[in-house]
Design a protein around this motif. Structure first.
Motif, PDB file in Angstrom:
ATOM      1  N   TYR A  27     -11.782  -0.409   5.891  1.00 53.31           N
ATOM      2  CA  TYR A  27     -11.850   0.347   4.639  1.00 53.31           C
ATOM      3  C   TYR A  27     -12.898  -0.274   3.728  1.00 53.31           C
ATOM      4  CZ  TYR A  27      -7.246   2.126   6.024  1.00 53.31           C
ATOM      5  OH  TYR A  27      -6.204   2.698   6.699  1.00 53.31           O
ATOM      6  N   ASP A  28     -13.450   0.539   2.831  1.00 51.87           N
ATOM      7  CA  ASP A  28     -14.289   0.019   1.751  1.00 51.87           C
ATOM      8  C   ASP A  28     -13.386  -0.670   0.736  1.00 51.87           C
ATOM      9  OD1 ASP A  28     -16.717   1.046   2.739  1.00 51.87           O
ATOM     10  OD2 ASP A  28     -16.349   2.990   1.791  1.00 51.87           O
ATOM     11  N   PHE A  29     -13.943  -1.601  -0.023  1.00 53.97           N
ATOM     12  CA  PHE A  29     -13.167  -2.278  -1.055  1.00 53.97           C
ATOM     13  C   PHE A  29     -12.698  -1.320  -2.139  1.00 53.97           C
ATOM     14  CE2 PHE A  29     -14.467  -6.215   0.867  1.00 53.97           C
ATOM     15  CZ  PHE A  29     -13.460  -7.101   0.523  1.00 53.97           C
ATOM     16  N   SER A  30     -13.354  -0.175  -2.287  1.00 61.06           N
ATOM     17  CA  SER A  30     -12.956   0.791  -3.316  1.00 61.06           C
ATOM     18  C   SER A  30     -11.730   1.614  -2.907  1.00 61.06           C
ATOM     19  CB  SER A  30     -14.122   1.731  -3.624  1.00 61.06           C
ATOM     20  OG  SER A  30     -14.485   2.444  -2.455  1.00 61.06           O
ATOM     21  N   THR A  31     -11.291   1.500  -1.666  1.00 64.24           N
ATOM     22  CA  THR A  31     -10.112   2.235  -1.204  1.00 64.24           C
ATOM     23  C   THR A  31      -8.864   1.597  -1.804  1.00 64.24           C
ATOM     24  OG1 THR A  31     -11.253   2.636   0.897  1.00 64.24           O
ATOM     25  CG2 THR A  31      -8.880   3.080   0.835  1.00 64.24           C
ATOM     26  N   THR A  32      -8.000   2.391  -2.409  1.00 65.05           N
ATOM     27  CA  THR A  32      -6.805   1.824  -3.029  1.00 65.05           C
ATOM     28  C   THR A  32      -5.811   1.374  -1.961  1.00 65.05           C
ATOM     29  OG1 THR A  32      -5.558   3.903  -3.165  1.00 65.05           O
ATOM     30  CG2 THR A  32      -7.031   3.370  -5.030  1.00 65.05           C
ATOM     31  N   TYR A  33      -4.957   0.431  -2.364  1.00 63.33           N
ATOM     32  CA  TYR A  33      -3.896  -0.016  -1.457  1.00 63.33           C
ATOM     33  C   TYR A  33      -2.982   1.154  -1.101  1.00 63.33           C
ATOM     34  CZ  TYR A  33      -5.261  -4.829  -2.554  1.00 63.33           C
ATOM     35  OH  TYR A  33      -5.958  -6.010  -2.704  1.00 63.33           O
ATOM     36  N   GLU A  34      -2.753   2.051  -2.063  1.00 64.61           N
ATOM     37  CA  GLU A  34      -1.919   3.221  -1.808  1.00 64.61           C
ATOM     38  C   GLU A  34      -2.550   4.123  -0.744  1.00 64.61           C
ATOM     39  OE1 GLU A  34       0.286   6.853  -4.222  1.00 64.61           O
ATOM     40  OE2 GLU A  34      -1.505   5.929  -5.114  1.00 64.61           O
ATOM     41  N   GLN A  35      -3.855   4.355  -0.840  1.00 59.73           N
ATOM     42  CA  GLN A  35      -4.540   5.178   0.159  1.00 59.73           C
ATOM     43  C   GLN A  35      -4.452   4.537   1.544  1.00 59.73           C
ATOM     44  OE1 GLN A  35      -8.253   5.179  -2.144  1.00 59.73           O
ATOM     45  NE2 GLN A  35      -8.300   7.416  -1.952  1.00 59.73           N
ATOM     46  N   MET A  36      -4.629   3.213   1.613  1.00 62.75           N
ATOM     47  CA  MET A  36      -4.526   2.510   2.892  1.00 62.75           C
ATOM     48  C   MET A  36      -3.127   2.665   3.479  1.00 62.75           C
ATOM     49  SD  MET A  36      -6.450  -1.101   2.239  1.00 62.75           S
ATOM     50  CE  MET A  36      -7.787  -1.165   1.063  1.00 62.75           C
ATOM     51  N   ARG A  37      -2.107   2.467   2.621  1.00 61.04           N
ATOM     52  CA  ARG A  37      -0.718   2.571   3.083  1.00 61.04           C
ATOM     53  C   ARG A  37      -0.436   3.961   3.635  1.00 61.04           C
ATOM     54  NH1 ARG A  37       3.252   4.662   0.641  1.00 61.04           N
ATOM     55  NH2 ARG A  37       2.405   4.440  -1.455  1.00 61.04           N
ATOM     56  N   LYS A  38      -0.839   4.997   2.905  1.00 58.46           N
ATOM     57  CA  LYS A  38      -0.606   6.374   3.368  1.00 58.46           C
ATOM     58  C   LYS A  38      -1.346   6.646   4.681  1.00 58.46           C
ATOM     59  CE  LYS A  38       0.428   8.420  -1.122  1.00 58.46           C
ATOM     60  NZ  LYS A  38      -0.032   9.295  -2.212  1.00 58.46           N
ATOM     61  N   ASP A  39      -2.546   6.130   4.799  1.00 61.26           N
ATOM     62  CA  ASP A  39      -3.331   6.307   6.019  1.00 61.26           C
ATOM     63  C   ASP A  39      -2.645   5.633   7.209  1.00 61.26           C
ATOM     64  OD1 ASP A  39      -5.653   7.210   7.447  1.00 61.26           O
ATOM     65  OD2 ASP A  39      -6.463   5.166   7.325  1.00 61.26           O
ATOM     66  N   LEU A  40      -2.167   4.418   7.016  1.00 62.61           N
ATOM     67  CA  LEU A  40      -1.520   3.692   8.114  1.00 62.61           C
ATOM     68  C   LEU A  40      -0.177   4.304   8.488  1.00 62.61           C
ATOM     69  CD1 LEU A  40      -2.410  -0.005   7.218  1.00 62.61           C
ATOM     70  CD2 LEU A  40      -3.570   1.551   8.800  1.00 62.61           C
ATOM     71  N   VAL A  41       0.541   4.847   7.516  1.00 66.55           N
ATOM     72  CA  VAL A  41       1.787   5.565   7.820  1.00 66.55           C
ATOM     73  C   VAL A  41       1.469   6.769   8.702  1.00 66.55           C
ATOM     74  CG1 VAL A  41       3.576   7.047   6.785  1.00 66.55           C
ATOM     75  CG2 VAL A  41       3.116   4.782   5.826  1.00 66.55           C
ATOM     76  N   ARG A  42       0.398   7.460   8.388  1.00 65.80           N
ATOM     77  CA  ARG A  42      -0.020   8.616   9.176  1.00 65.80           C
ATOM     78  C   ARG A  42      -0.431   8.203  10.594  1.00 65.80           C
ATOM     79  NH1 ARG A  42      -4.632  10.233  10.495  1.00 65.80           N
ATOM     80  NH2 ARG A  42      -5.785   8.959   9.002  1.00 65.80           N
ATOM     81  N   ILE A  43      -1.140   7.080  10.712  1.00 70.89           N
ATOM     82  CA  ILE A  43      -1.617   6.613  12.014  1.00 70.89           C
ATOM     83  C   ILE A  43      -0.459   6.160  12.894  1.00 70.89           C
ATOM     84  CG2 ILE A  43      -2.963   4.803  13.184  1.00 70.89           C
ATOM     85  CD1 ILE A  43      -4.901   4.901  10.776  1.00 70.89           C
ATOM     86  N   ASP A  44       0.412   5.284  12.358  1.00 75.74           N
ATOM     87  CA  ASP A  44       1.514   4.757  13.177  1.00 75.74           C
ATOM     88  C   ASP A  44       2.481   3.980  12.287  1.00 75.74           C
ATOM     89  OD1 ASP A  44       3.234   3.574  15.034  1.00 75.74           O
ATOM     90  OD2 ASP A  44       1.616   3.041  16.417  1.00 75.74           O
ATOM     91  N   ARG A  45       3.401   4.695  11.644  1.00 79.76           N
ATOM     92  CA  ARG A  45       4.349   4.085  10.704  1.00 79.76           C
ATOM     93  C   ARG A  45       5.118   2.941  11.353  1.00 79.76           C
ATOM     94  NH1 ARG A  45       7.544   5.507   6.118  1.00 79.76           N
ATOM     95  NH2 ARG A  45       6.698   7.606   6.079  1.00 79.76           N
ATOM     96  N   GLU A  46       5.616   3.147  12.560  1.00 84.33           N
ATOM     97  CA  GLU A  46       6.436   2.128  13.222  1.00 84.33           C
ATOM     98  C   GLU A  46       5.652   0.837  13.451  1.00 84.33           C
ATOM     99  OE1 GLU A  46       8.589   1.578  17.502  1.00 84.33           O
ATOM    100  OE2 GLU A  46       8.870   3.521  16.493  1.00 84.33           O
ATOM    101  N   ARG A  47       4.446   0.967  13.956  1.00 84.21           N
ATOM    102  CA  ARG A  47       3.601  -0.212  14.230  1.00 84.21           C
ATOM    103  C   ARG A  47       3.327  -1.004  12.956  1.00 84.21           C
ATOM    104  NH1 ARG A  47      -0.181  -2.045  17.796  1.00 84.21           N
ATOM    105  NH2 ARG A  47      -1.994  -3.106  16.912  1.00 84.21           N
ATOM    106  N   TYR A  48       2.922  -0.309  11.886  1.00 85.61           N
ATOM    107  CA  TYR A  48       2.528  -0.991  10.660  1.00 85.61           C
ATOM    108  C   TYR A  48       3.722  -1.443   9.819  1.00 85.61           C
ATOM    109  CZ  TYR A  48      -2.207   0.021  11.965  1.00 85.61           C
ATOM    110  OH  TYR A  48      -3.399   0.045  12.650  1.00 85.61           O
TER     111      TYR A  48
END
Length: 194
Positions: A55-76
């Motif tokens: 991610y770019d440094f400008s990406t919010t922690y919230e955006q990262m969290r939502k993205d990772l939940v979408r990718i693989d909630r169980e893994r993350y």
């Protein structure tokens, strides 16, 4: 030195785990603290060890969290990344790069030697304006939650001792040696100037 007057920065590579754990602990203790990453981008574990999620440094922690939940909630969830992102969201909106900050600090803690080198290099290339000293201290810690907590507690102890010192400049070397003896860890230390 009074608690509120000690200005502290903590820097790891991505401003995700180690620097944010220290930020959280120091903030709870009442220190004036900011945290940063020194890398070019934020890198999180991906589906394979050689394929990080970037991610770019400008990406919010919230955006990262939502993205990772979408990718693989169980893994993350199982690897603790979603927990880390939740903590980070409660501290500040998004990661910050040290190289983009022009604030002045009394002490900058780094979390690994390569970050220490990057911070020193960045401070050396900046034009000196005030000749105000800044102490750069490396507290080496592995990038996992357990070592991030242990390293952050050492950083907190160093800050508490610095706060109690009547003459930070004069007593820093002795203070570092005392904490090295107590913890069994050695620290890198240099002085740069703003």
């Amino acid at each position: 030195m009074s608690l509120s007057s000690l200005k502290v920065a903590v820097v790891c590579m991505s401003n995700m785990n180690r620097s944010m754990e220290a930020h959280s602990i120091l903030r709870k203790k009442g220190f004036s603290v900011r945290s940063f990453g020194a890398g070019s981008r934020v890198r999180l574990p991906g589906t394979a060890s050689n394929l990080p999620v970037v991610y770019d440094f400008s990406t919010t922690y919230e955006q990262m969290r939502k993205d990772l939940v979408r990718i693989d909630r169980e893994r993350y969830t199982s690897n603790g990344i979603l927990h880390i992102l939740g903590r980070n969201e409660r501290i500040k909106p998004c990661p910050e790069r040290f190289q983009e900050c022009r604030d002045r600090f009394d002490v900058i803690f780094t979390c690994e030697e390569s970050v220490y080198d990057r911070v020193i290099e960045e401070l050396w290339v900046r034009e000196q304006e005030t000749c105000q000293p800044v102490h750069v201290i490396n507290v080496d810690m592995d990038d996992n939650t357990e070592d991030a907590t242990l390293g952050s507690l050492i950083i907190c102890e160093l800050c508490e001792r610095l706060q109690q010192a009547e003459d930070m400049e004069g007593s820093l070397a002795e203070l570092l040696l005392a904490v090295e003896r107590k913890t069994g860890r050695s620290f890198l230390h240099t002085v740069c100037f703003y």
